[in-house]
Scaffold this motif. Structure first.
Motif, mmCIF file in Angstrom:
data_model
loop_
_atom_site.group_PDB
_atom_site.id
_atom_site.type_symbol
_atom_site.label_atom_id
_atom_site.label_comp_id
_atom_site.label_asym_id
_atom_site.label_seq_id
_atom_site.Cartn_x
_atom_site.Cartn_y
_atom_site.Cartn_z
ATOM 1 N N GLY A 1 0.811 -1.216 0.000
ATOM 2 C CA GLY A 1 0.000 0.000 0.000
ATOM 3 C C GLY A 1 0.839 1.259 0.000
ATOM 4 O O GLY A 1 2.050 1.240 0.274
ATOM 5 N N TRP A 2 0.179 2.359 -0.320
ATOM 6 C CA TRP A 2 0.863 3.646 -0.416
ATOM 7 C C TRP A 2 -0.078 4.760 -0.002
ATOM 8 O O TRP A 2 -1.238 4.800 -0.417
ATOM 9 C CB TRP A 2 1.325 3.879 -1.852
ATOM 10 C CG TRP A 2 1.987 5.209 -2.069
ATOM 11 C CD1 TRP A 2 1.426 6.355 -2.568
ATOM 12 C CD2 TRP A 2 3.346 5.548 -1.775
ATOM 13 N NE1 TRP A 2 2.333 7.370 -2.610
ATOM 14 C CE2 TRP A 2 3.527 6.903 -2.130
ATOM 15 C CE3 TRP A 2 4.419 4.823 -1.253
ATOM 16 C CZ2 TRP A 2 4.747 7.552 -1.977
ATOM 17 C CZ3 TRP A 2 5.630 5.473 -1.091
ATOM 18 C CH2 TRP A 2 5.789 6.813 -1.459
ATOM 19 N N GLY B 1 2.651 11.272 8.106
ATOM 20 C CA GLY B 1 3.054 10.154 8.950
ATOM 21 C C GLY B 1 2.833 8.813 8.278
ATOM 22 O O GLY B 1 3.726 7.957 8.256
ATOM 23 N N TRP B 2 1.658 8.612 7.702
ATOM 24 C CA TRP B 2 1.384 7.352 7.017
ATOM 25 C C TRP B 2 2.206 7.228 5.750
ATOM 26 O O TRP B 2 2.553 6.106 5.330
ATOM 27 C CB TRP B 2 -0.111 7.254 6.702
ATOM 28 C CG TRP B 2 -0.933 6.827 7.875
ATOM 29 C CD1 TRP B 2 -1.789 7.591 8.600
ATOM 30 C CD2 TRP B 2 -0.948 5.535 8.481
ATOM 31 N NE1 TRP B 2 -2.338 6.871 9.620
ATOM 32 C CE2 TRP B 2 -1.840 5.600 9.574
ATOM 33 C CE3 TRP B 2 -0.289 4.334 8.212
ATOM 34 C CZ2 TRP B 2 -2.102 4.505 10.390
ATOM 35 C CZ3 TRP B 2 -0.549 3.238 9.016
ATOM 36 C CH2 TRP B 2 -1.441 3.325 10.089
ATOM 37 N N VAL C 1 6.578 4.211 3.047
ATOM 38 C CA VAL C 1 7.787 4.244 2.217
ATOM 39 C C VAL C 1 8.988 3.627 2.919
ATOM 40 O O VAL C 1 9.981 3.287 2.258
ATOM 41 C CB VAL C 1 8.118 5.698 1.801
ATOM 42 C CG1 VAL C 1 8.793 6.469 2.937
ATOM 43 C CG2 VAL C 1 9.004 5.729 0.563
ATOM 44 N N LEU C 2 8.912 3.430 4.231
ATOM 45 C CA LEU C 2 10.093 3.023 4.984
ATOM 46 C C LEU C 2 10.609 1.641 4.583
ATOM 47 O O LEU C 2 11.796 1.478 4.239
ATOM 48 C CB LEU C 2 9.791 3.057 6.486
ATOM 49 C CG LEU C 2 10.969 2.736 7.409
ATOM 50 C CD1 LEU C 2 12.124 3.686 7.152
ATOM 51 C CD2 LEU C 2 10.544 2.803 8.866
ATOM 52 N N LEU C 3 9.757 0.635 4.612
ATOM 53 C CA LEU C 3 10.220 -0.716 4.268
ATOM 54 C C LEU C 3 10.730 -0.819 2.825
ATOM 55 O O LEU C 3 11.804 -1.392 2.592
ATOM 56 C CB LEU C 3 9.097 -1.732 4.502
ATOM 57 C CG LEU C 3 8.983 -2.360 5.900
ATOM 58 C CD1 LEU C 3 7.910 -3.435 5.901
ATOM 59 C CD2 LEU C 3 10.305 -2.916 6.368
ATOM 60 N N PRO C 4 10.002 -0.291 1.837
ATOM 61 C CA PRO C 4 10.547 -0.340 0.470
ATOM 62 C C PRO C 4 11.872 0.388 0.325
ATOM 63 O O PRO C 4 12.777 -0.089 -0.371
ATOM 64 C CB PRO C 4 9.446 0.322 -0.376
ATOM 65 C CG PRO C 4 8.207 0.171 0.424
ATOM 66 C CD PRO C 4 8.629 0.239 1.852
#
Length: 312
Positions: free
Chosen positions: A164-165, A173-174, A179-182
């Motif tokens: 998801g994005w 925040g969301w 984006v953090l893991l990718p």
């Protein structure tokens, strides 16, 4: 004159890349007609639509027609969706740009301090540990790292979403959460490359005369590393950042598909499976332009990083 030569070289690269990609697409089995009409249409309907779309023209004629439209800013219209390719790319480009920027920030933010720490005591425990970690990251494919991160942080710990994005305009925040893991998945192999390269250059720089002079003046080891050794050692790092953009774009194609991100990479992959030639070509042009422009910027950045290059 040098700038004109570089610009001409970049245009030649773009021309070759676009032609080769166009030629390779024509070798794929099937065409957009099958995707549009489906399997129940008659052969006559297939031939009629193929003529209407110009797909029965020779390869050079089709490429020349597409290139002529590209020179006027027309990327064409998707065979499948009927949406202008440029519009589709514009919707997806911010996702890919944010992903690549976040990955570079993570990679450099981890690699530079790690390399400096390892270069302070070459051959020490920290240096050996960094070497082992880097070899492990370099030997692990990006898609494996992505799956492992999803398994640990999304499924086991439930700290981050697996897919998801969220656009940055809706919720910052969301957006950072999505984006953090990718970004970390793409950044880990590049972190290994950057840290090993910078560590090697730092060790060599610390043996030079101006570092010996700085030590004789009584400067602290920390100040010598960060103020006097890091900058001249960063030339190779700047080169690697530019050259590795291609690897990061390749990783983005895989990561966007794995994490379900609506970026340019996933758009190109979906278009390939749909035999949407114009959409694929638009994505190739966008990626190629970005790659050559970054490498051009790297050439200009050399002078800012190392004054010796500016005076040469």
């Amino acid at each position: 004159m040098t700038a004109v030569f570089r610009a001409a070289r970049l245009l030649a690269v773009l021309l070759v890349v676009t032609f080769l990609s166009y030629a390779l697409l024509s070798l794929l089995p099937g065409d957009p007609v099958g995707q549009i009409l489906g399997g129940a249409a008659t052969p006559e309907a297939h031939e009629r639509l193929r003529r209407e779309l110009g797909l029965d023209d020779p390869l050079l004629v089709r490429y020349g027609s597409w290139l002529g439209g590209l020179l006027t800013g027309d990327f064409g219209t998707s065979y499948i969706t009927g949406v202008p390719v440029l519009e589709s790319l514009a919707d997806r480009l911010p996702v890919t740009l944010e992903l690549l920027a976040a990955a570079q920030l993570v990679a450099l933010g981890v690699a530079v301090p790690a390399a400096v720490a390892a270069a302070r005591r070459p051959g020490g425990p920290l240096d050996h540990a960094l070497t082992a970690i880097c070899f492990g990251l370099l030997s692990t494919p990006v898609f494996v790292l992505g799956v492992l991160l999803i398994l640990v942080f999304a499924i086991k710990l439930k700290l981050l979403p697996a897919t998801g994005w969220t656009p940055i305009s809706l919720d910052l925040g969301w957006n950072l959460t999505s984006v953090l893991l990718p970004a970390v998945t793409i950044a880990l192999p590049e972190t290994a490359v950057y840290s090993r390269l910078l560590r090697t250059d730092l060790i060599a720089t610390l043996q030079e005369d101006h570092i010996t002079l700085a030590r004789a003046r009584g400067l602290s080891p920390r100040r010598i590393l960060w103020r006097h050794a890091l900058r001249p050692s960063a030339v190779s790092l700047v080169t690697a950042v530019g050259l590795n953009l291609g690897a990061m774009i390749g990783g983005a194609v895989i990561v966007e598909t794995l994490f379900g991100l609506p970026g340019v990479g996933r758009f190109v992959v979906d278009s390939i499976f749909a035999r949407d030639y114009l959409a694929v070509q638009g994505g190739v042009v966008l990626i190629s332009v970005g790659y050559v422009l970054v490498n051009f910027a790297v050439d200009l950045a050399y002078a800012a990083v190392d004054p010796r290059i500016r005076r040469a």
